[in-house]
Write a protein that holds these residues in place. Structure first.
Motif, mmCIF file in Angstrom:
data_model
loop_
_atom_site.group_PDB
_atom_site.id
_atom_site.type_symbol
_atom_site.label_atom_id
_atom_site.label_comp_id
_atom_site.label_asym_id
_atom_site.label_seq_id
_atom_site.Cartn_x
_atom_site.Cartn_y
_atom_site.Cartn_z
ATOM 1 N N UNK A 1 -2.677 -5.319 -8.067
ATOM 2 C CA UNK A 1 -3.401 -4.465 -9.012
ATOM 3 C C UNK A 1 -3.957 -3.221 -8.319
ATOM 4 N N UNK A 2 -4.491 -3.390 -7.109
ATOM 5 C CA UNK A 2 -5.022 -2.241 -6.368
ATOM 6 C C UNK A 2 -3.902 -1.259 -6.049
ATOM 7 N N UNK A 3 -2.734 -1.789 -5.671
ATOM 8 C CA UNK A 3 -1.580 -0.935 -5.401
ATOM 9 C C UNK A 3 -1.171 -0.154 -6.640
ATOM 10 N N UNK A 4 -1.121 -0.820 -7.794
ATOM 11 C CA UNK A 4 -0.796 -0.135 -9.041
ATOM 12 C C UNK A 4 -1.840 0.920 -9.392
ATOM 13 N N UNK A 5 -3.098 0.638 -9.081
ATOM 14 C CA UNK A 5 -4.160 1.606 -9.367
ATOM 15 C C UNK A 5 -3.952 2.890 -8.565
ATOM 16 N N UNK A 6 -3.614 2.759 -7.287
ATOM 17 C CA UNK A 6 -3.366 3.953 -6.472
ATOM 18 C C UNK A 6 -2.118 4.687 -6.951
ATOM 19 N N UNK A 7 -1.085 3.943 -7.351
ATOM 20 C CA UNK A 7 0.105 4.582 -7.926
ATOM 21 C C UNK A 7 -0.292 5.394 -9.155
ATOM 22 N N UNK A 8 -1.139 4.821 -9.980
ATOM 23 C CA UNK A 8 -1.564 5.491 -11.215
ATOM 24 C C UNK A 8 -2.302 6.794 -10.913
ATOM 25 N N UNK A 9 -3.269 6.738 -10.019
ATOM 26 C CA UNK A 9 -4.057 7.932 -9.688
ATOM 27 C C UNK A 9 -3.164 9.025 -9.114
ATOM 28 N N UNK A 10 -2.293 8.656 -8.176
ATOM 29 C CA UNK A 10 -1.404 9.643 -7.551
ATOM 30 C C UNK A 10 -0.454 10.245 -8.574
ATOM 31 N N UNK A 11 0.132 9.388 -9.427
ATOM 32 C CA UNK A 11 1.098 9.865 -10.418
ATOM 33 C C UNK A 11 0.451 10.810 -11.423
ATOM 34 N N UNK A 12 -0.747 10.483 -11.881
ATOM 35 C CA UNK A 12 -1.436 11.338 -12.860
ATOM 36 C C UNK A 12 -1.767 12.696 -12.249
ATOM 37 N N UNK A 13 -2.289 12.688 -11.032
ATOM 38 C CA UNK A 13 -2.650 13.953 -10.370
ATOM 39 C C UNK A 13 -1.400 14.796 -10.119
ATOM 40 N N UNK A 14 -0.364 14.170 -9.555
ATOM 41 C CA UNK A 14 0.852 14.917 -9.218
ATOM 42 C C UNK A 14 1.502 15.523 -10.460
#
Length: 325
Positions: A35-48
């Motif tokens: 879940x933590x890994x998916x959370x970081x993926x989410x933040x990075x993807x939204x910003x990028x």
């Protein structure tokens, strides 16, 4: 699920549950780290993707067919990321697998809609590269901003209609057995398999969507690149071939990040016995990772966007230094 029948409401002999339970991620070992890994993926993807969308909108020099395609792919990535991962994070943060029937249908629509747009946008970008390399003198006559906008409006309308039909086909099903969905979101397949009446229409639509959004796009892209490689073979110098091929690198990376995980997952399912946990983790990553990778691929392989970002960062650092002085 002994209380499932109590949560059902019957309307004209069609039984709809008040809610579903998303249980696909419940048995994963060390799920907290996932879940933590998916959370970081989410933040990075939204910003990028937000940065890519902003840059293409504000810079008029990027208002060209290639970047219109990039804009719509970033928009599809942004939409899919927000349709998929926040619902997964809700399960982790609030320890709640519950999702209402209507919210499940909405989740199904948005995830499927944006993923179909990812697939078809890659097809449009392949067509753009094919015309640019195989018919360079006619490129601006065949591919221009108006044509690209019309194509994407048509695709969004068509795909929206297909996904609406897929989702609405769920409403004709009765759920009298279980309301536990063995997936990480309200996926069409796992949901309709819970029904206890005829699902032949849903089965047909599932196969049709596989053909429309996986098989046909991949076949078109492969044929496009066969034409491109044939055109490259006619260029006499290696420098000319490499220069033309370099314009395709970013698109090939996009295609690989989107289609290869899907192909590997389905191929592995036929060759070996895949456990439910392995299937859920691999498919969820296949959906979540490409929206994060695509903007990185843009930046690494597109000099215009890299130059714009560098200019913006220089300008911002200059402003900060002037204020501090």
């Amino acid at each position: 699920m002994s209380s499932v029948s109590q949560s059902f409401s019957e309307n004209n002999s069609i039984v709809h549950p008040e809610y579903f339970f998303i249980i696909g991620l419940s048995g994963i070992p060390y799920s907290t780290y996932f879940y933590i890994f998916l959370f970081f993926i989410y933040i990075i993807a939204v910003i990028e993707n937000s940065v890519v969308l902003f840059i293409i909108v504000v810079d008029r020099n990027l208002h060209s067919p290639k970047y219109i395609g990039m804009f719509y792919l970033a928009l599809a990535d942004f939409g899919e990321t927000n349709a998929l991962i926040p619902n997964i994070m809700k399960i982790f943060v609030f320890d709640s697998q519950y999702i209402s029937y209507n919210a499940c249908l909405a989740n199904m629509f948005f995830v499927h809609f944006f993923s179909t747009m990812q697939s078809h946008t890659l097809v449009v970008l392949a067509y753009d590269r094919f015309i640019a390399i195989c018919l360079p003198l006619r490129y601006h006559a065949i591919v221009n901003n108006t044509v690209m906008c019309v194509v994407f409006v048509g695709l969004w309308s068509f795909n929206g209609g297909v996904v609406v039909f897929v989702v609405s086909s769920i409403t004709r099903l009765s759920f009298c057995k279980s309301n536990a969905v063995p997936s990480y979101y309200c996926d069409h397949g796992p949901v309709y398999m819970l029904a206890c009446n005829d699902v032949s229409i849903n089965y047909f639509m599932a196969k049709l969507c596989t053909a429309l959004y996986v098989v046909a796009p991949l076949l078109f892209i492969v044929l496009s690149y066969l034409g491109i490689f044939l055109a490259l073979s006619k260029i006499t110098t290696w420098e000319g071939r490499l220069k033309a091929l370099k314009t395709c690198v970013s698109h090939l990376l996009l295609v690989g990040s989107f289609f290869l995980p899907i192909i590997c997952i389905y191929t592995a399912a036929f060759i070996v016995s895949v456990t439910p946990n392995t299937r859920v983790i691999s498919t969820s990553l296949a959906y979540a990772v490409p929206p994060m990778l695509n903007p990185i691929i843009y930046v690494l392989n597109t000099s215009e966007i890299k130059d714009l970002i560098q200019k913006y960062l220089k300008k911002r650092s200059t402003r900060i230094e002037s204020v501090s002085n």
